[in-house]
Design a protein around this motif. Structure first.
Motif, PDB file in Angstrom:
ATOM      1  N   ALA A  13      26.143  71.632   1.963  1.00  0.00           N
ATOM      2  CA  ALA A  13      26.011  72.054   3.355  1.00  0.00           C
ATOM      3  C   ALA A  13      27.213  71.635   4.176  1.00  0.00           C
ATOM      4  O   ALA A  13      27.725  70.527   4.044  1.00  0.00           O
ATOM      5  N   THR A  14      27.684  72.544   5.004  1.00  0.00           N
ATOM      6  CA  THR A  14      28.813  72.248   5.886  1.00  0.00           C
ATOM      7  C   THR A  14      28.430  72.332   7.354  1.00  0.00           C
ATOM      8  O   THR A  14      29.248  72.055   8.221  1.00  0.00           O
ATOM      9  N   ARG A  15      27.187  72.763   7.638  1.00  0.00           N
ATOM     10  CA  ARG A  15      26.723  72.852   9.017  1.00  0.00           C
ATOM     11  C   ARG A  15      25.321  72.271   9.117  1.00  0.00           C
ATOM     12  O   ARG A  15      24.490  72.453   8.231  1.00  0.00           O
ATOM     13  N   ARG A  16      25.084  71.559  10.222  1.00  0.00           N
ATOM     14  CA  ARG A  16      23.738  71.081  10.527  1.00  0.00           C
ATOM     15  C   ARG A  16      23.198  71.886  11.700  1.00  0.00           C
ATOM     16  O   ARG A  16      23.898  72.089  12.695  1.00  0.00           O
ATOM     17  N   LEU A  17      21.960  72.325  11.602  1.00  0.00           N
ATOM     18  CA  LEU A  17      21.311  73.019  12.712  1.00  0.00           C
ATOM     19  C   LEU A  17      19.995  72.325  13.010  1.00  0.00           C
ATOM     20  O   LEU A  17      19.174  72.111  12.110  1.00  0.00           O
ATOM     21  N   ILE A  18      19.802  71.978  14.286  1.00  0.00           N
ATOM     22  CA  ILE A  18      18.532  71.392  14.725  1.00  0.00           C
ATOM     23  C   ILE A  18      17.577  72.526  15.070  1.00  0.00           C
ATOM     24  O   ILE A  18      17.949  73.476  15.768  1.00  0.00           O
ATOM     25  N   GLY A  88      25.438  62.232  20.349  1.00  0.00           N
ATOM     26  CA  GLY A  88      26.508  63.213  20.243  1.00  0.00           C
ATOM     27  C   GLY A  88      27.453  62.948  19.096  1.00  0.00           C
ATOM     28  O   GLY A  88      28.168  63.859  18.647  1.00  0.00           O
ATOM     29  N   SER A  89      27.476  61.721  18.593  1.00  0.00           N
ATOM     30  CA  SER A  89      28.362  61.411  17.472  1.00  0.00           C
ATOM     31  C   SER A  89      27.853  62.006  16.165  1.00  0.00           C
ATOM     32  O   SER A  89      28.599  62.087  15.180  1.00  0.00           O
ATOM     33  N   PHE A  90      26.583  62.440  16.142  1.00  0.00           N
ATOM     34  CA  PHE A  90      26.028  63.135  14.989  1.00  0.00           C
ATOM     35  C   PHE A  90      26.307  64.618  15.182  1.00  0.00           C
ATOM     36  O   PHE A  90      25.653  65.290  15.974  1.00  0.00           O
ATOM     37  N   ARG A  91      27.292  65.119  14.454  1.00  0.00           N
ATOM     38  CA  ARG A  91      27.775  66.465  14.731  1.00  0.00           C
ATOM     39  C   ARG A  91      26.851  67.537  14.153  1.00  0.00           C
ATOM     40  O   ARG A  91      26.415  67.448  13.009  1.00  0.00           O
ATOM     41  N   THR A  92      26.570  68.538  14.970  1.00  0.00           N
ATOM     42  CA  THR A  92      25.733  69.660  14.565  1.00  0.00           C
ATOM     43  C   THR A  92      26.340  70.952  15.089  1.00  0.00           C
ATOM     44  O   THR A  92      27.246  70.944  15.928  1.00  0.00           O
ATOM     45  N   ALA A  93      25.803  72.071  14.589  1.00  0.00           N
ATOM     46  CA  ALA A  93      26.194  73.382  15.111  1.00  0.00           C
ATOM     47  C   ALA A  93      25.434  73.725  16.376  1.00  0.00           C
ATOM     48  O   ALA A  93      25.757  74.702  17.056  1.00  0.00           O
ATOM     49  N   GLY A  94      24.412  72.935  16.703  1.00  0.00           N
ATOM     50  CA  GLY A  94      23.621  73.194  17.894  1.00  0.00           C
ATOM     51  C   GLY A  94      22.143  73.113  17.601  1.00  0.00           C
ATOM     52  O   GLY A  94      21.721  72.534  16.598  1.00  0.00           O
ATOM     53  N   MET A  95      21.361  73.724  18.472  1.00  0.00           N
ATOM     54  CA  MET A  95      19.905  73.592  18.389  1.00  0.00           C
ATOM     55  C   MET A  95      19.221  74.896  18.759  1.00  0.00           C
ATOM     56  O   MET A  95      19.546  75.531  19.767  1.00  0.00           O
ATOM     57  N   LEU A  96      18.256  75.283  17.928  1.00  0.00           N
ATOM     58  CA  LEU A  96      17.380  76.416  18.200  1.00  0.00           C
ATOM     59  C   LEU A  96      15.998  75.876  18.515  1.00  0.00           C
ATOM     60  O   LEU A  96      15.423  75.123  17.714  1.00  0.00           O
ATOM     61  N   VAL A  97      15.455  76.237  19.676  1.00  0.00           N
ATOM     62  CA  VAL A  97      14.100  75.850  20.039  1.00  0.00           C
ATOM     63  C   VAL A  97      13.240  77.104  19.971  1.00  0.00           C
ATOM     64  O   VAL A  97      13.379  78.017  20.784  1.00  0.00           O
TER      65      VAL A  97
END
Length: 207
Positions: A13-18, A88-97
């Protein structure tokens, strides 16, 4: 450069999404997002599922709550303000609610991070990361509309799950999948089955 990822989820995985699932009607949107993202080896999912969402899953779907949690690479307790995604130091691509309740919309609009869904969304916004809110409420009064406007000013994208019909949906899941696919488009995550408008078949009107 690829992010440095913690040792959970897909190995490449190269991207994290919440993904946040709140108590509004439409829990199936968040569930399908998790299911569809599992087919993408480069995306690692972090789930926050509220107590109200757990109740809605039971009322609206045939899924068990633990089965929904198992769809994510990592699950965070909704009240754990010290979770990795609260920084914020935990890098993600963003968040979908998906879905987003009015309560959560209000928290995002007013920067009120008392629980993890709102805190994680606020962190993404302050870091200029994308936050997409599938707001599930209708009809709307002026207060709701003001909250949507303020959340938008804060940087969020308010995306009510309005169904499309140009792809000729035959089932309810066709409608759900199309909405989820369009929501993930906003994170530059393309699902193979997402149908896209390519121009109408009808003859254009005469000049």
């Amino acid at each position: 450069m690829p992010q440095d990822l913690s040792p959970v989820g897909p190995p490449h995985a190269t991207r994290r999404l919440i993904v946040g699932i709140t108590g509004a009607s439409g829990a199936i949107y968040g569930i399908r997002a998790l299911e569809l993202l599992r087919s993408l080896p480069d995306v690692q999912t972090h789930l926050v599922l509220t107590a109200s969402a757990a109740r809605t899953i039971v009322e609206e779907t045939d899924y068990e709550v633990n089965d929904v949690r198992a769809l994510a690479d990592e699950v965070h307790h909704a009240k754990d303000i010290g979770a990795s995604i609260s920084s914020g130091s935990f890098r993600t691509a963003g968040m979908l609610v998906a879905p987003c309740s009015i309560k959560t919309l209000s928290a995002v609009a007013n920067c009120y991070g008392d629980e993890l869904v709102a805190r994680a969304a606020d962190v993404c916004l302050k870091e200029r990361r994308r936050v997409v809110l599938l707001l599930r409420e209708t009809p709307l009064h002026a207060g709701h509309i003001e909250l949507m406007a303020q959340a938008t000013r804060n940087g969020a994208i308010v995306m009510p799950p309005v169904p499309a019909f140009y792809h000729r949906p035959a089932t309810l899941m066709d409608l759900v999948d199309q909405t989820v696919g369009r929501a993930l488009d906003l994170f530059d995550i393309a699902l193979p089955g997402t149908r896209r408008w390519g121009g109408g078949k009808a003859r254009p009107p005469a000049p």
